[in-house]
Design a protein around this motif. Sequence first.
Motif, PDB file in Angstrom:
ATOM      1  N   ALA A  99       7.357  -9.714 -11.821  1.00  0.00           N
ATOM      2  CA  ALA A  99       6.419  -8.594 -11.789  1.00  0.00           C
ATOM      3  C   ALA A  99       7.178  -7.277 -11.816  1.00  0.00           C
ATOM      4  CB  ALA A  99       5.542  -8.670 -10.543  1.00  0.00           C
ATOM      5  N   VAL A 100       6.492  -6.239 -12.263  1.00  0.00           N
ATOM      6  CA  VAL A 100       7.014  -4.873 -12.224  1.00  0.00           C
ATOM      7  C   VAL A 100       6.006  -4.018 -11.468  1.00  0.00           C
ATOM      8  CG1 VAL A 100       7.520  -2.800 -13.588  1.00  0.00           C
ATOM      9  CG2 VAL A 100       8.355  -5.036 -14.353  1.00  0.00           C
ATOM     10  N   VAL A 101       6.483  -3.177 -10.556  1.00  0.00           N
ATOM     11  CA  VAL A 101       5.630  -2.220  -9.858  1.00  0.00           C
ATOM     12  C   VAL A 101       6.122  -0.826 -10.197  1.00  0.00           C
ATOM     13  CG1 VAL A 101       4.834  -1.373  -7.617  1.00  0.00           C
ATOM     14  CG2 VAL A 101       5.103  -3.838  -7.993  1.00  0.00           C
ATOM     15  N   VAL A 102       5.195   0.042 -10.579  1.00  0.00           N
ATOM     16  CA  VAL A 102       5.520   1.395 -11.016  1.00  0.00           C
ATOM     17  C   VAL A 102       4.952   2.402 -10.021  1.00  0.00           C
ATOM     18  CG1 VAL A 102       5.327   3.075 -12.889  1.00  0.00           C
ATOM     19  CG2 VAL A 102       5.373   0.606 -13.409  1.00  0.00           C
ATOM     20  N   GLY A 103       5.810   3.231  -9.434  1.00  0.00           N
ATOM     21  CA  GLY A 103       5.337   4.269  -8.524  1.00  0.00           C
ATOM     22  C   GLY A 103       5.923   4.141  -7.142  1.00  0.00           C
ATOM     23  N   GLY A 104       6.715   5.120  -6.726  1.00  0.00           N
ATOM     24  CA  GLY A 104       7.466   5.015  -5.480  1.00  0.00           C
ATOM     25  C   GLY A 104       6.799   5.648  -4.288  1.00  0.00           C
ATOM     26  N   GLY A 105       5.601   5.175  -3.948  1.00  0.00           N
ATOM     27  CA  GLY A 105       4.905   5.680  -2.766  1.00  0.00           C
ATOM     28  C   GLY A 105       4.502   4.549  -1.837  1.00  0.00           C
ATOM     29  N   LEU A 106       3.547   4.835  -0.956  1.00  0.00           N
ATOM     30  CA  LEU A 106       3.153   3.868   0.061  1.00  0.00           C
ATOM     31  C   LEU A 106       2.449   2.652  -0.539  1.00  0.00           C
ATOM     32  CD1 LEU A 106       1.892   6.264   2.885  1.00  0.00           C
ATOM     33  CD2 LEU A 106       4.118   5.176   2.641  1.00  0.00           C
ATOM     34  N   ILE A 107       1.559   2.862  -1.507  1.00  0.00           N
ATOM     35  CA  ILE A 107       0.875   1.725  -2.124  1.00  0.00           C
ATOM     36  C   ILE A 107       1.872   0.884  -2.904  1.00  0.00           C
ATOM     37  CG2 ILE A 107      -0.941   1.023  -3.735  1.00  0.00           C
ATOM     38  CD1 ILE A 107      -2.412   3.599  -3.055  1.00  0.00           C
ATOM     39  N   GLY A 108       2.821   1.545  -3.549  1.00  0.00           N
ATOM     40  CA  GLY A 108       3.819   0.825  -4.340  1.00  0.00           C
ATOM     41  C   GLY A 108       4.648  -0.127  -3.500  1.00  0.00           C
ATOM     42  N   ILE A 109       5.167   0.351  -2.382  1.00  0.00           N
ATOM     43  CA  ILE A 109       6.024  -0.521  -1.574  1.00  0.00           C
ATOM     44  C   ILE A 109       5.196  -1.621  -0.908  1.00  0.00           C
ATOM     45  CG2 ILE A 109       5.952   0.842   0.551  1.00  0.00           C
ATOM     46  CD1 ILE A 109       8.988   0.165   0.815  1.00  0.00           C
ATOM     47  N   PHE A 124      11.102  -2.669  -9.287  1.00  0.00           N
ATOM     48  CA  PHE A 124      10.367  -1.530  -8.737  1.00  0.00           C
ATOM     49  C   PHE A 124      10.875  -0.260  -9.417  1.00  0.00           C
ATOM     50  CE2 PHE A 124       9.179   0.481  -4.344  1.00  0.00           C
ATOM     51  CZ  PHE A 124       8.035   1.015  -4.899  1.00  0.00           C
ATOM     52  N   LEU A 125      10.000   0.390 -10.213  1.00  0.00           N
ATOM     53  CA  LEU A 125      10.378   1.610 -10.930  1.00  0.00           C
ATOM     54  C   LEU A 125       9.984   2.837 -10.113  1.00  0.00           C
ATOM     55  CD1 LEU A 125       9.301   0.878 -14.634  1.00  0.00           C
ATOM     56  CD2 LEU A 125      11.356   0.129 -13.403  1.00  0.00           C
ATOM     57  N   VAL A 126      10.955   3.664  -9.763  1.00  0.00           N
ATOM     58  CA  VAL A 126      10.730   4.882  -8.990  1.00  0.00           C
ATOM     59  C   VAL A 126      11.338   6.050  -9.750  1.00  0.00           C
ATOM     60  CG1 VAL A 126      11.236   6.078  -6.823  1.00  0.00           C
ATOM     61  CG2 VAL A 126      10.712   3.626  -6.799  1.00  0.00           C
ATOM     62  N   ARG A 127      10.561   7.055 -10.045  1.00  0.00           N
ATOM     63  CA  ARG A 127      11.064   8.158 -10.871  1.00  0.00           C
ATOM     64  C   ARG A 127      11.977   9.111 -10.102  1.00  0.00           C
ATOM     65  NH1 ARG A 127       5.727  12.064 -11.757  1.00  0.00           N
ATOM     66  NH2 ARG A 127       5.443  12.620  -9.557  1.00  0.00           N
ATOM     67  N   GLU A 128      11.868   9.139  -8.744  1.00  0.00           N
ATOM     68  CA  GLU A 128      12.674  10.053  -7.953  1.00  0.00           C
ATOM     69  C   GLU A 128      14.104   9.542  -7.774  1.00  0.00           C
ATOM     70  OE1 GLU A 128       8.707  11.080  -7.693  1.00  0.00           O
ATOM     71  OE2 GLU A 128       9.458   9.242  -6.765  1.00  0.00           O
ATOM     72  N   ARG A 129      14.918  10.401  -7.165  1.00  0.00           N
ATOM     73  CA  ARG A 129      16.329  10.069  -6.924  1.00  0.00           C
ATOM     74  C   ARG A 129      16.468   8.903  -5.953  1.00  0.00           C
ATOM     75  NH1 ARG A 129      20.539  14.519  -4.366  1.00  0.00           N
ATOM     76  NH2 ARG A 129      22.331  13.122  -4.046  1.00  0.00           N
ATOM     77  N   GLU A 130      15.581   8.836  -4.947  1.00  0.00           N
ATOM     78  CA  GLU A 130      15.512   7.736  -4.002  1.00  0.00           C
ATOM     79  C   GLU A 130      14.043   7.433  -3.748  1.00  0.00           C
ATOM     80  OE1 GLU A 130      17.965   5.972  -2.990  1.00  0.00           O
ATOM     81  OE2 GLU A 130      19.765   7.212  -3.211  1.00  0.00           O
ATOM     82  N   PHE A 131      13.766   6.330  -3.046  1.00  0.00           N
ATOM     83  CA  PHE A 131      12.381   5.945  -2.809  1.00  0.00           C
ATOM     84  C   PHE A 131      11.616   7.033  -2.054  1.00  0.00           C
ATOM     85  CE2 PHE A 131       9.256   4.319   0.210  1.00  0.00           C
ATOM     86  CZ  PHE A 131       8.328   3.797  -0.665  1.00  0.00           C
ATOM     87  N   TRP A 132      10.449   7.418  -2.581  1.00  0.00           N
ATOM     88  CA  TRP A 132       9.507   8.365  -1.968  1.00  0.00           C
ATOM     89  C   TRP A 132      10.180   9.677  -1.600  1.00  0.00           C
ATOM     90  CZ3 TRP A 132       6.277   8.222   3.121  1.00  0.00           C
ATOM     91  CH2 TRP A 132       5.003   8.754   2.885  1.00  0.00           C
ATOM     92  N   ASN A 133      11.161  10.065  -2.418  1.00  0.00           N
ATOM     93  CA  ASN A 133      11.875  11.309  -2.174  1.00  0.00           C
ATOM     94  C   ASN A 133      10.996  12.528  -2.400  1.00  0.00           C
ATOM     95  OD1 ASN A 133      15.018  12.739  -3.431  1.00  0.00           O
ATOM     96  ND2 ASN A 133      14.046  12.924  -1.434  1.00  0.00           N
ATOM     97  N   VAL A 134       9.800  12.310  -2.939  1.00  0.00           N
ATOM     98  CA  VAL A 134       8.833  13.393  -3.083  1.00  0.00           C
ATOM     99  C   VAL A 134       8.254  13.780  -1.725  1.00  0.00           C
ATOM    100  CG1 VAL A 134       6.835  11.887  -3.489  1.00  0.00           C
ATOM    101  CG2 VAL A 134       6.862  14.203  -4.434  1.00  0.00           C
ATOM    102  N   ALA A 135       8.328  12.856  -0.743  1.00  0.00           N
ATOM    103  CA  ALA A 135       7.794  13.117   0.595  1.00  0.00           C
ATOM    104  C   ALA A 135       8.864  13.070   1.669  1.00  0.00           C
ATOM    105  CB  ALA A 135       6.693  12.115   0.928  1.00  0.00           C
ATOM    106  N   LEU A 136       9.876  12.224   1.485  1.00  0.00           N
ATOM    107  CA  LEU A 136      10.916  12.035   2.497  1.00  0.00           C
ATOM    108  C   LEU A 136      12.175  12.825   2.149  1.00  0.00           C
ATOM    109  CD1 LEU A 136      10.789   8.163   3.083  1.00  0.00           C
ATOM    110  CD2 LEU A 136       9.752   9.944   4.507  1.00  0.00           C
TER     111      LEU A 136
END
Length: 389
Positions: A99-109, A124-136
């Motif tokens: 499987a592939v999961v796209v999107g590095g947020g809470l629902i994704g993980i 797991f595809l995450v566009r940010e530098r690290e997981f959920w780096n848009v919030a963390l």
Amino acid sequence: MYVYMGHLKFEHTKPYEDSFWKKNKIDLYFDTAHNIDVRSKRITLSSGDFLTYDILVIAAGSVSNTLDTPGKNLSGVQSLYGYQDLQLMEKNTHSIRRAVVVGGGLIGIEMVEMLRSRKIDVTFLVREREFWNVALPLEEASMISRHIRSHGVELKLGTQLKEIQGDAGRVTSIITSNGEKIECEFVGITVGVSPNISSVAGTGIETRSGILVDEYLQTNIPDVYAIGDCVERKYELRGRKKIEQVWYTGRMMGEVVAQTICGKPTKYDPGPWFNSAKFFDIEYQTYGNVGPLLQPGEEDFYWEHSSGLKSMHLVWNSQTLEFVGVNVFGIRLRHESFDKWLQEGKDIRFVIENLRLANFDPEFFQRHEEEIARQFLAKYPKLMKAAHA
């Protein structure tokens, strides 16, 4: 997620026993509001039936965001928001291997953890530098990225979905923004949610990104209120966004509207921001405001345990020393303590000296307040000395 993972049954997620509704004279309609006429106070349902109301409360929730990606309509491609999505995921992941999961947020993980619980290989595809780096902040995001990989997940950072490929109407692979082809039998699209405002289109109820409400959660139409994920506040609340799509805000909004419509007008003021989640084995809490980047006039302190499974990140105003917020991973903190300290404007020195009072870990858990305070003192010796001068 816990129903899919076998920890709960669906009936365990119901807020009340089925007999509750009739006993409390609440009529449930399993239908959809097709049209709302606010002038006549009449709602037409998709079945053709209609309802009239004295007071209308709209709790329409969110809708999953989608990607305008070739192949997005192939079988085996889906988001995850409600019970119907869970049923579809059961069908789409039956007997699959990759499987592939796209999107590095809470629902994704959460979706990644669900799939891994069934031994399904996940990219797991995450566009940010690290997981959920848009919030963390980067420190916490890096720690969770490492933890995700420790669970056998192929985490691809700085990577987006370019195309979904299929055969006979079903997904067979994806192409990433880096040109890599990844074979898979399921694609989870978890790129956030947006307020569901479709039910009020053309009604005269004001919307922007969400349904606009005042301090009492009333819309621009008399006797019409909105609560939960579909809401966008027209007024400011310190340290809080105007759209907040977490379960507890919906609950608090419901309590506020209940007071108002029962004759006790009550303003919605949820206090300082807080939230919690779980990333595989690591529990997460946040109180106040700790953004991915420090804001002008802010200072911070980050502590991480040698295990790489626990951390604490504190932020304060560099001029006044007023405590701004905390992120904590792997340590349970007492909500009442931090809510009070934030509301009372306590300074960072007070917080450091009273961390033990805020610990909510069970008995016999390892405690880390002394180590955290010792490292804080080593980094800011003058600051702590000034507190006792």
